[in-house]
Design a protein around this motif. Sequence first.
Motif, short mmCIF file in Angstrom:
data_model
loop_
_atom_site.label_atom_id
_atom_site.label_comp_id
_atom_site.label_asym_id
_atom_site.label_seq_id
_atom_site.Cartn_x
_atom_site.Cartn_y
_atom_site.Cartn_z
N ALA A 185 66.33 2.77 44.02
CA ALA A 185 67.34 3.29 43.09
C ALA A 185 68.20 4.37 43.75
O ALA A 185 69.42 4.38 43.58
N LEU A 186 67.57 5.27 44.52
CA LEU A 186 68.31 6.41 45.09
C LEU A 186 68.84 6.12 46.48
O LEU A 186 69.58 6.91 47.06
N LYS A 187 68.42 4.98 47.04
CA LYS A 187 68.82 4.57 48.39
C LYS A 187 68.42 5.58 49.47
O LYS A 187 69.09 5.75 50.47
N ARG A 188 67.33 6.31 49.21
CA ARG A 188 66.74 7.14 50.26
C ARG A 188 65.29 7.45 49.87
O ARG A 188 64.89 7.17 48.74
N GLU A 189 64.55 7.99 50.80
CA GLU A 189 63.13 8.22 50.56
C GLU A 189 62.93 9.15 49.37
O GLU A 189 63.46 10.26 49.35
N ALA A 190 62.20 8.70 48.34
CA ALA A 190 62.02 9.49 47.13
C ALA A 190 60.67 10.19 47.14
O ALA A 190 60.50 11.23 46.52
N MET A 191 59.70 9.60 47.83
CA MET A 191 58.36 10.15 47.79
C MET A 191 57.71 9.98 49.15
O MET A 191 57.99 9.02 49.85
N GLY A 192 56.86 10.93 49.51
CA GLY A 192 56.25 10.85 50.83
C GLY A 192 54.81 10.37 50.74
O GLY A 192 54.27 10.18 49.66
N MET A 193 54.20 10.21 51.91
CA MET A 193 52.79 9.82 51.98
C MET A 193 51.92 10.87 51.31
O MET A 193 50.86 10.55 50.77
N GLY A 194 52.36 12.12 51.34
CA GLY A 194 51.58 13.20 50.72
C GLY A 194 51.35 12.97 49.23
O GLY A 194 50.28 13.27 48.71
N GLY A 243 57.36 5.43 43.99
CA GLY A 243 58.15 5.91 45.12
C GLY A 243 59.05 4.83 45.71
O GLY A 243 60.20 5.08 46.08
N TRP A 244 58.52 3.62 45.77
CA TRP A 244 59.27 2.49 46.30
C TRP A 244 60.45 2.17 45.39
O TRP A 244 61.58 1.98 45.87
N LEU A 245 60.21 2.15 44.06
CA LEU A 245 61.31 1.90 43.11
C LEU A 245 62.34 3.02 43.20
O LEU A 245 63.55 2.77 43.14
N GLY A 246 61.86 4.26 43.34
CA GLY A 246 62.78 5.40 43.47
C GLY A 246 63.64 5.27 44.71
O GLY A 246 64.83 5.57 44.70
N GLU A 247 63.04 4.78 45.78
CA GLU A 247 63.76 4.60 47.04
C GLU A 247 64.87 3.55 46.88
O GLU A 247 65.99 3.73 47.37
#
Length: 281
Positions: A180-189, A174-178
């Motif tokens: 790369a995409l410059k926004r939140e990619a994954m949540g705590m869920g 999720g952190w890497l996705g964030e």
Amino acid sequence: MIIDYFATVAAFMFGAAVGSFLNVCIARWPRDLSVIRPRSRCPYCGHQLAWFENVPLVSWVALRARCRCCDEPISMQYPLVELAVALTFALCVWNFGPSLTAVRLAIFATILLGIAITDAQHYLIPDGFTVSGLFFMLATSVAGLYLGEQAPFAGPYDALVGACAGAGLIAIVGWLGEVALKREAMGMGDVTLMAFAGAALGPSRAIVAVFAGAVLGAVTFLAVVYPVARVRHADYREQTELALGGNGFVAPLVPFGVFLAPAALGTLLWGDTVLAWLLRG
Ligand SMILES: [Zn+2]
């Protein structure tokens, strides 16, 4: 044989009741409402359901999918969820007999179904599913050790390490996705989902499940969701002759739980076979 048949039918009926409760969780947890109180009501007219309007599967058919009071339609999602959970419980008992393994597998699959639906509909994964699921998997891993019933689930030590591995890896993805995409990619869920699934899978299969879910999600997103959103956006731009500069396109969110949930179930059932095949190489 007759006992197996009886147990399977009983499991189907019990599963339908569990499915009915799952419907309540799916409807109420995303709104932070209690699943215990108040009793079920019609969402249109507020009519409180009598017991005979609340019988899993049967009532929806008997009422012809309409509220008895206001005649508004009752969503098909209710009987479909009840049927899916009833079949899941019946299949588990048919395959594993009336055992701890059957109960664990049926509840694991039921919770994953609830997660996939709430994530698809609301982009969120209620803690009610993941936290209670995590404790259920950890507690039953100890029970499984004493009863000599473990496979296909991880033992107590692997369950603990698996929960950490699953949650940790999805947090990194999720952190890497964030980045790369410059926004939140994954949540705590998604993190709590993988802690729960990791406790069932153990560390190596938890890693497989995260990659399988990520690939499944990425392929679906690139092949279906993204192009559709692009086309819709283009239509919208033509219609409104948007002249605000920039193209204003924001890629749609991906409910990753929708993909992680089936990946986790598939990995529990077939992950060892896949791992053996990969490592043979
Ligand atoms: Zn009504």
